[in-house]
Structures are given as structure tokens and as C-alpha cells.
Design an enzyme around this catalytic site. Structure first.
Site, PDB file in Angstrom:
ATOM      1  N   ASP A  25       0.650  -1.234  -0.142  1.00  0.00           N
ATOM      2  CA  ASP A  25      -0.202   0.349  -0.056  1.00  0.00           C
ATOM      3  C   ASP A  25       1.312   1.239  -0.411  1.00  0.00           C
ATOM      4  O   ASP A  25       0.778   2.254   0.567  1.00  0.00           O
ATOM      5  CB  ASP A  25      -1.112   0.031   0.979  1.00  0.00           C
ATOM      6  CG  ASP A  25      -2.188  -1.698   0.911  1.00  0.00           C
ATOM      7  OD1 ASP A  25      -1.908  -1.611  -0.078  1.00  0.00           O
ATOM      8  OD2 ASP A  25      -2.399  -1.143   1.914  1.00  0.00           O
ATOM      9  N   LYS A  80      -6.748  -5.090  -3.474  1.00  0.00           N
ATOM     10  CA  LYS A  80      -7.087  -5.402  -2.443  1.00  0.00           C
ATOM     11  C   LYS A  80      -7.906  -4.736  -1.306  1.00  0.00           C
ATOM     12  O   LYS A  80      -8.316  -3.143  -1.202  1.00  0.00           O
ATOM     13  CB  LYS A  80      -6.493  -6.339  -1.251  1.00  0.00           C
ATOM     14  CG  LYS A  80      -5.469  -4.403  -1.066  1.00  0.00           C
ATOM     15  CD  LYS A  80      -4.670  -5.476   0.332  1.00  0.00           C
ATOM     16  CE  LYS A  80      -3.812  -4.477   0.995  1.00  0.00           C
ATOM     17  NZ  LYS A  80      -4.203  -3.632   2.107  1.00  0.00           N
ATOM     18  N   CYS A  96      -2.557  -2.714   7.726  1.00  0.00           N
ATOM     19  CA  CYS A  96      -1.961  -4.040   6.399  1.00  0.00           C
ATOM     20  C   CYS A  96      -0.757  -4.546   6.539  1.00  0.00           C
ATOM     21  O   CYS A  96      -1.466  -5.894   5.339  1.00  0.00           O
ATOM     22  CB  CYS A  96      -2.701  -2.906   5.022  1.00  0.00           C
ATOM     23  SG  CYS A  96      -4.098  -1.823   5.338  1.00  0.00           S
TER      24      CYS A  96
END
Length: 238
Positions: free
Chosen positions: A27, A139, A172
Site C-alpha cells: 500500500d 485489495k 495492512c
């Protein structure tokens, strides 16, 4: 099985086969690490994530030279948020205060939306942009394994060890690390290539707590310099 190399790590050194190892870039997108992204618009100090770009780029350079697979993840949603859960779902509730789905003007002047795919907000920061041959996983929850093809892609390439970089450590990154462990992958989290934001109303970081949990029960942690040293040994042998 190919040659194995060792990385200095906690709680003990860990070995890896470069032919069966991937780097997971979690991310590193505008919404988390750029001015004008979700975290910045929410008034959070994004400098811990901004500081990750240089050390991560050095790891990726060494990994590519050593022939490792590079996997990027992006947390993103449909523009109608149909994949963000219903109105009572925790994921939707927790992201509401972060303005998920909000229409914004990106720093480059383009129309964009917070945490929505195919926009400036969810693009990987340019300094770490994916290259041909890299894998990019979209995702819609914290874990990169949840309702994505990640597991199938890794197993098809016989990947067994995952080197983690990115943000944020306790959300995450840790979510994906836990799911990796449950699937019998070997996670190695780079301490200086992961980061946590500190909000004004929560003046403490979960970064160290997550690293401790990972070292105790879910995998290993290491410094980027030690991983790069091991990857240079792979390149030299090749």
C-alpha cells in the site's frame, strides 16, 4: 530447490531461496503516503510513510537485480463502494471518518476519489512505481489475501518466503503477515521499511508492538541493510 542464503534477523537468522522469495510492497499509494491523499487530508502526519520511499527503493533495486518477484498491493474500492461492506460493516464505519469515496481534486489537477480504484489517490507513489513483470494486487480489505488472487499467484510460482515493506505496520502489513503465516508462508518484515502514523488523539505508535508480535509468533523482522547484503550475495553468485 535452489541455493539458500541467510539474513540477519530477529529472533534468529532466517534463510531464503531467491527463486522462491517475493518482496511484498504494501500500500505505498498516494492515499497513504502523499500530500493530498487520504491520510494527509485527514490531518495526519504522513512523514513516517514519506520516509519509507528511499529505503524501500534500495531494497527493490537489490531485489530486482537478484531476480526476486515483486508484488505490490493497493487498498482500493469500487466508485460506488459496493465492495466496502454494508452500512453496518466495521470496514465501512471505520473508513467513513477518513472520507472513503469522497470526490477530491488531486495535486495534479485531475478529478479523483479517496480510496477508489483507477484514480490518482490509489496509484503507487511514482518513486516506487511497478515495473514490467511485477505483480499488482488490488485489495478491498486490510489483508492482501482476502478475496484476491494473491495466494494462487504465489503458489503457482512456488513462492515460500515473503519480504514485507510498506504501510502501515499494525494494519495492512500485519494483517497480511498474519494471513501469510496461516498459509505457511515465511514472512520477514523490514523494520526500517515499515511505518505507523501517530494521530493527535493517539500519541503513541503500534509499530514496535506489531514487530514484537511478528517476531514472537508470526515470522521474523530484519533491517533493510541486512536484506540488501544478502541480495547482493545472490547477484554476485549469479
Amino acid at each position: 530447490m535452489g541455493s539458500r542464503y541467510s539474513i540477519t534477523a530477529r529472533p534468529e537468522p532466517v534463510s531464503f531461496d531467491p527463486d522462491r522469495t517475493a518482496v511484498m510492497v504494501i500500500d505505498m499509494q498516494h492515499d497513504f503516503g502523499s500530500r493530498g491523499g487520504m491520510f494527509h487530508l485527514a490531518g495526519l502526519d504522513i512523514s513516517p510513510i514519506e520516509r519509507l520511499v528511499q529505503p524501500i527503493s534500495l531494497v527493490l533495486d537489490a531485489a530486482r537485480k537478484a531476480g526476486l518477484l515483486i508484488v505490490y498491493t493497493r487498498q482500493e474500492h469500487n466508485s460506488d463502494l459496493s465492495d466496502a461492506g454494508n452500512d453496518d460493516a466495521p470496514h465501512r464505519i471505520k473508513h467513513r471518518r477518513m472520507n472513503i469515496g469522497r470526490t477530491v481534486t488531486a495535486p495534479d489537477g485531475s478529478a479523483s476519489m479517496v480510496l477508489v480504484r483507477d484514480t490518482w489517490n490509489t496509484a503507487i507513489v511514482p518513486a516506487l512505481a511497478p515495473q514490467p513483470g511485477d505483480v499488482v494486487i488490488s485489495k478491498h480489505r486490510y489483508s492482501a489475501f482476502f478475496e484476491t488472487p494473491l495466494d494462487a499467484i504465489l503458489r503457482a510460482r512456488r513462492i515460500g518466503t515473503l519480504i514485507f515493506v510498506g504501510a502501515t505496520t499494525s494494519i495492512c502489513v500485519e494483517s497480511t503477515v498474519r494471513d501469510a503465516t496461516f498459509r505457511d508462508y515465511r514472512p520477514i518484515v523490514l523494520r526500517d521499511c515499515t511505518a505507523e502514523l501517530i494521530a493527535a488523539d493517539a500519541p503513541r505508535s503500534n509499530h514496535e508492538a506489531s514487530l514484537l508480535a511478528i517476531e514472537r509468533l508470526f515470522g521474523w523482522t530484519a533491517e533493510s541493510k541486512d536484506v540488501i547484503e544478502a541480495l547482493l550475495a545472490v547477484s554476485a553468485a549469479a
